[in-house]
Design a protein around this motif. Structure first.
Motif, short mmCIF file in Angstrom:
data_model
loop_
_atom_site.label_atom_id
_atom_site.label_comp_id
_atom_site.label_asym_id
_atom_site.label_seq_id
_atom_site.Cartn_x
_atom_site.Cartn_y
_atom_site.Cartn_z
N UNK A 30 27.80 -5.49 0.39
CA UNK A 30 27.24 -5.11 1.69
C UNK A 30 26.22 -3.98 1.56
N UNK A 31 26.54 -2.97 0.80
CA UNK A 31 25.62 -1.83 0.71
C UNK A 31 24.34 -2.21 -0.03
N UNK A 32 24.46 -3.08 -1.03
CA UNK A 32 23.26 -3.53 -1.71
C UNK A 32 22.42 -4.45 -0.82
N UNK A 33 23.07 -5.24 -0.01
CA UNK A 33 22.36 -6.14 0.91
C UNK A 33 21.57 -5.34 1.96
N UNK A 34 22.11 -4.21 2.40
CA UNK A 34 21.46 -3.42 3.45
C UNK A 34 20.51 -2.35 2.90
N UNK A 35 20.43 -2.23 1.60
CA UNK A 35 19.64 -1.17 0.97
C UNK A 35 18.16 -1.21 1.36
N UNK A 36 17.57 -2.37 1.26
CA UNK A 36 16.13 -2.50 1.50
C UNK A 36 15.75 -2.07 2.91
N UNK A 37 16.48 -2.56 3.90
CA UNK A 37 16.18 -2.19 5.28
C UNK A 37 16.41 -0.70 5.53
N UNK A 38 17.42 -0.14 4.91
CA UNK A 38 17.68 1.29 5.09
C UNK A 38 16.55 2.11 4.48
N UNK A 39 16.09 1.69 3.31
CA UNK A 39 14.99 2.40 2.67
C UNK A 39 13.71 2.31 3.51
N UNK A 40 13.41 1.13 4.01
CA UNK A 40 12.17 0.94 4.75
C UNK A 40 12.20 1.50 6.16
N UNK A 41 13.33 1.35 6.84
CA UNK A 41 13.37 1.63 8.28
C UNK A 41 14.37 2.68 8.72
N UNK A 42 15.22 3.13 7.83
CA UNK A 42 16.24 4.10 8.23
C UNK A 42 15.69 5.52 8.29
#
Length: 98
Positions: A30-42
């Protein structure tokens, strides 16, 4: 199911040491799946919390699996051989980009 308590932008979760192996893998996926969006938009706080949680989970995985299989192509020496020979990163027969 293991949930997260989100207060503001601070993410907390179950201590990784308390998760069984299956739960730990689900959390890592889960954390690896959400990594990209968190990096770009978090927000900065969200990214900081994500980094901390990912480090906790990955650290626990490494603690439990000290003798895990390491692919030769994922080492510095393997990368050097790949650069010289043109071997794809995942071994013979792998396609580029995957």
């Amino acid at each position: 199911m293991v949930g997260h308590d989100e207060r503001g932008t601070t993410m907390t979760g179950v201590d990784p040491g308390r998760l069984d192996d299956q739960q730990l893998m689900k959390e890592l996926e889960n954390i690896h799946r959400t990594r990209h969006d968190t990096l770009l938009y978090g927000s900065n706080d969200a990214l900081r919390a994500h980094n901390e949680r990912m480090a906790q989970l990955e650290g626990e995985y490494l603690r439990r699996n000290p003798g895990r299989l390491v692919a030769a192509g994922r080492t510095r020496d393997g990368a050097r051989v790949r650069d010289v020979c043109g071997t794809p990163p995942h071994g013979p027969g792998a396609t580029e980009g995957g």
